[in-house]
Every structure is written in C-alpha cells, then in structure tokens.
Design an enzyme around this catalytic site. Structure first.
Site, PDB file in Angstrom:
ATOM      1  N   LYS A  67       0.857  -1.193   0.000  1.00  0.00           N
ATOM      2  CA  LYS A  67       0.000   0.000   0.000  1.00  0.00           C
ATOM      3  C   LYS A  67       0.887   1.235   0.000  1.00  0.00           C
ATOM      4  O   LYS A  67       1.925   1.261   0.678  1.00  0.00           O
ATOM      5  CB  LYS A  67      -0.910  -0.022   1.240  1.00  0.00           C
ATOM      6  CG  LYS A  67      -1.960   1.087   1.263  1.00  0.00           C
ATOM      7  CD  LYS A  67      -2.892   0.936   2.465  1.00  0.00           C
ATOM      8  CE  LYS A  67      -3.966   2.009   2.500  1.00  0.00           C
ATOM      9  NZ  LYS A  67      -4.899   1.844   3.655  1.00  0.00           N
ATOM     10  N   SER A 143      -9.756   1.850   2.605  1.00  0.00           N
ATOM     11  CA  SER A 143      -8.873   2.599   1.734  1.00  0.00           C
ATOM     12  C   SER A 143      -7.806   1.739   1.038  1.00  0.00           C
ATOM     13  O   SER A 143      -7.151   2.225   0.112  1.00  0.00           O
ATOM     14  CB  SER A 143      -8.181   3.694   2.548  1.00  0.00           C
ATOM     15  OG  SER A 143      -7.337   3.114   3.533  1.00  0.00           O
ATOM     16  N   SER A 167     -10.006  -0.470   6.861  1.00  0.00           N
ATOM     17  CA  SER A 167      -9.423  -0.357   5.521  1.00  0.00           C
ATOM     18  C   SER A 167      -8.705  -1.583   4.979  1.00  0.00           C
ATOM     19  O   SER A 167      -8.321  -1.592   3.812  1.00  0.00           O
ATOM     20  CB  SER A 167      -8.460   0.826   5.469  1.00  0.00           C
ATOM     21  OG  SER A 167      -9.194   2.005   5.282  1.00  0.00           O
TER      22      SER A 167
HETATM   23  N1  GLN Z   1     -13.390   4.268   6.093  1.00  0.00           N
HETATM   24  C1  GLN Z   1     -12.699   4.729   7.249  1.00  0.00           C
HETATM   25  C2  GLN Z   1     -12.286   6.169   7.062  1.00  0.00           C
HETATM   26  O1  GLN Z   1     -12.565   6.697   6.053  1.00  0.00           O
HETATM   27  C3  GLN Z   1     -11.541   3.831   7.553  1.00  0.00           C
HETATM   28  C4  GLN Z   1     -10.309   4.150   6.827  1.00  0.00           C
HETATM   29  C5  GLN Z   1      -9.122   3.313   7.247  1.00  0.00           C
HETATM   30  O2  GLN Z   1      -9.271   2.283   7.912  1.00  0.00           O
HETATM   31  N2  GLN Z   1      -7.938   3.780   6.886  1.00  0.00           N
HETATM   32  O3  GLN Z   1     -11.685   6.762   7.895  1.00  0.00           O
END
Ligand code: GLN
Length: 472
Positions: A67, A143, A167
C-alpha cells in the site's frame, strides 16, 4: 495461486522467482489498465531481487504488493495524495518492509489507496479509480482498495494494507479475498505514514488464510522504533490453524445483525455460522451495547489525530510547496490548499474543530469516554466467547460514484469494522459466498472474525475452518 503454492513450486523447481515476477508483470500489463490497482511498479528492481532470492527463507522470492502509505527504501510513497506525488521518495524502509525483506520477500508495486487512507472506496485517491475485479462499475472498497483489487484480479499474490477503521477488512470483503488487521501494537507502525496513530495497524491481504498467517508471522513483533508495539512473544500462527472449531465458543451480537443489512449479506453470514455450529462450534448470544456509538466516536477521534498528524505536511519538509508565497503563513496556506484533496481537508477541519478550546471536552474527551465503553463491551464479551462473528460491511460493493455527494453514507457503513480499531482487538475478513445487490449478481460477501487482544492464532483457526466451507 496462493503464496504457499507458489513457494512449494519454487522449492519443487517448477518455477523461479524471476519467472513468477515476469509473469506477474504480464498480468499487470494485460489487466491493470482496466482495474487500476497499481500506482507504479519497478520490474527491473524486482527482477534483481529475484535473481538473488534465498528460497530457504519463509517468504523467499515471494512478491508482495505494498500500500502506498508504507515507506519502502528508494521507492515513491505518495499516500494517494498530490501532496507527495512525484516529490517524495522514501529514504528508509518501514519496519514491516525490513521484516518482509529479511524473510526473503520482494516488495513489488505500490498499491492505490484513498488519500492518506481516508475513505472506504479508493475514490479519494488523487490519481485514479480502482475498480472491483468482480464488477468494474463498482468500488473495490477502501482505503486499501488497490491491495485488495490486485489480489482479487490475479495481479498480486498478496499485499500489505493498513486498517484504521476497516481499511483492510472492508476492501477484502468487497473483493472476495482474505484481510487481517492485527491487534493494536502487534505489528510495528514505524514507516507507516500516520493517519490516526491510536487506531492504525498494518496487515496482509491474501488469497488464503494460510497466506495471511505466513505474512503476519513475518511482520509481527516488538519494535524499539515503535513504542506502541507489544513486547509479547509471537506465537507460531500456523501451528494450530488446522485444529478446527469443535468446542470453540462463537459470540453473536444482535447489534451486528440489525437494521440496514442487505438480506443477502445476512443470509450468507448466518448460514456460515450455522455450518460452523455443525462442525462443533458453540454459538453464544452476546451483547455489545455501545456499538451504535462507534461511528460517531471514530469520526471524532480519527479526524482529531489526523489533523495533528497531517500538520507535518507544511510545504517545507515533505512534498508539495507553493510556488510563489507572499510570506511563510501564505506558504503553509497555499501548499496545503493545493496539496490536499477535499476529503482530507474535511477531516482536518473536523479534527481541528473537535480539539479546539471550548469544544475539546464536548467532543474529544467525550469520544474517549465512549471509546472506553466500547472496549469494555468487548472485554465482557470475550469472558464468555473465543471469537465474535459478524458481517464485515452491511452491503456488498456499491457502484462507483454513488456516495460522492453524501460521504456520510460511507462513514455509516464502517459500523462493523470500526469497533475493533477503537478497542485495539484483531479482526479478519474471510470470503463468505456471493450475493446479488443493486442490479449485479455474484458480488462477494465477507465474514468478519473478531478475537480478543493477541488472539490472532484462534482468529486464524476459525478463519481457516470458515474458508473451507461452501455455502449450501
Ligand atoms: N473508512 C474509514 C475512514 O474513512 C476507515 C479508513 C481506514 O481504515 N484507513 O476513515
């Protein structure tokens, strides 16, 4: 092909790391222009590492996608943001990268993501959309959408992601792959670009549960460079993975099966739970009464920490710098105005607000108190059960663009993944059949497995049992 299978083929002399990586590059060239999982990859560098691969090591010669918020020496690290794009190259390896390399793995490819990991659809990447390989009109989740989509698309054998509120697990669920978020502190965050430091963890996205165990084994452990890592021995995650679920106590919380869940998701998850019961697991009803407050709590704490963490992007130290500032304040102002996308700005504004004097107690302090209650819910529950099963997300993958004008809809869909981050416990997503949704058939559904602090071995064991079942 799984990592375990690829490794066996190396050891049997059926293929070599150089061949595997060359083949992977072909797959990327043929399919990724459509899927958009990769931001970049360096084939020459990977082939060089492949030539010197030590196959006796646990991950010898295995390519793993990374990532784009995890620093890898001499590679770009953009975090999906214009702030860092083309202007920042990592001067060091994150601890997880060092450990992967020590285990013989080859970091290969930078995977697309929501800008600074803020999002649930990978639509907040400043560079490109990533499409769900099961239906190109749909999001891969986020994400870590690039990591999940590549594994599902056959353009990566495995990848690392990061999970602050879901994410890793949510994109794994949407793409039909395995995703594992470790216990907070099990894996070092040194070299992970911070979003919300009390919630962030790095973990694997893989094709199989055995592969998740293999990667976790390599990256887990105490790290003097991250004082939040736990100084606890790392067990052998494969040793008990095949023991099955006979006698294992599975908690089911009615709060995780309430209103708003797509019926196909509910049916798949419930029937998988019945199958595990058929294999000897004991189903125990439990309650996690503060679940309904988890989303609100997270969307105070995570933006608060983000607003602080992202203050380092000031136009002076990293990446983007405004071309003709009037003075130093204007330099900060313009660099941040030009460098950050709209969702990141929204989080910074929200976070700065909840931390500001006069509002701190009303929002931030109160959110911390609710966080303690959510943590206590899990403590109580895990006195009676070994794991908790639930859906990962209320629906399968939505269409691209469906929430652009209403980000709150995406925030609300984090309801089942966020509590684990708030409590610091480990969680996994395992494929759990497919269902029809919103005009499409055969969309993957994920089963979530939550375990108590440092309960990864039991979590993997239940995951392996669930993975082996197919829905009736
Ligand atoms: N969807 C969540 C957010 O937008 C989680 C994102 C994540 O785990 N990095 O913050």
């Amino acid at each position: 092909m799984s990592l375990v299978t690829l490794r066996r083929r190396y050891l049997d002399g059926e293929t070599t790391p150089s061949e595997a990586i060359a083949k992977l590059a072909e797959e990327i060239a043929s399919r990724d222009p459509r899927t958009g999982a990769y931001l970049s990859h360096d084939l020459d560098l990977a082939l060089k590492s492949a030539a010197g691969a030590d196959l006796s090591k646990p991950l010898g010669g295995l390519p793993i996608g990374i990532k784009d918020n995890i620093n890898t020496l001499a590679q770009p690290c953009s975090c999906g943001s214009n702030f860092l794009a083309k202007k920042y190259t990592s001067p060091y390896d994150a601890t997880v990268i060092r450990k992967l390399k020590e285990a013989g793995a080859i970091p290969f490819g930078r995977m697309n993501m929501d800008e600074f990991a803020m999002g649930s659809a990978t639509e907040n990447s400043a560079f490109q959309l990533t499409r769900n390989p099961h239906d190109h009109d749909r999001i891969p989740g986020g994400s870590s959408g690039g990591s999940a989509a590549a594994v599902a698309d056959g353009t990566a054998f495995a990848a690392l992601g990061s999970d602050t509120g879901g994410s890793i697990r949510q994109p794994a669920s949407h793409c039909g792959v395995v995703g594992l978020k470790p216990t907070y502190g099990r894996v070092s965050r040194f070299g992970l670009v911070a979003f919300a430091s009390s919630l962030d963890q790095i973990g694997p996205l893989t094709r199989t549960v055995d592969d998740a165990a293999l990667i976790l084994q390599a990256i887990a452990g105490h790290d003097p460079q991250d004082s939040t890592t736990l100084d606890a021995p790392v067990p052998d995650y494969s040793a008990q993975i095949d023991l099955g679920v006979k006698g294992v106590r599975i908690g089911i919380a009615q709060e995780y099966f309430g209103e708003g869940i797509h019926p196909g998701v509910r049916e798949n998850v419930e029937s998988r739970i019945r199958q595990l019961e058929g294999l000897g697991a004991v189903i125990v009803p439990i309650s996690l009464p503060h679940t309904e407050h988890a989303v609100a709590t997270y969307y105070v704490i995570a933006p608060a920490e983000a607003s602080s963490n992202l203050s380092r992007f000031d136009g002076i130290r990293y990446g983007n710098r405004a071309p003709n500032p009037a003075d130093i304040i204007d330099l900060y102002h313009q660099s941040r105005e030009l460098g950050f996308g709209p969702e990141v700005k929204r989080r910074i504004i929200l976070g700065t607000y909840v931390l500001s004097s006069g509002y701190y107690d009303a929002y931030y302090t109160r959110a911390q108190k609710v966080r303690a209650l959510i943590t206590r819910d899990f403590k109580h529950a895990f006195e009676a059960v070994d794991v908790i099963l639930s859906p990962v997300a209320p629906t399968p993958a939505r269409k691209i663009g469906a929430c652009t004008d209403d980000p709150l809809q995406d925030y609300l869909a984090d309801i089942f993944t966020i509590p684990a981050n708030l409590a610091g416990i480990p969680g996994m997503s395992v494929p759990c059949g497919t269902t029809s949704f919103d005009g499409a058939d055969n969309l993957p559904v994920g089963l979530q497995i939550l375990a108590p602090h440092l309960g990864e071995a039991m979590m993997l064991r239940v995951a392996k049992a669930a993975e082996g079942l197919s829905l009736p």
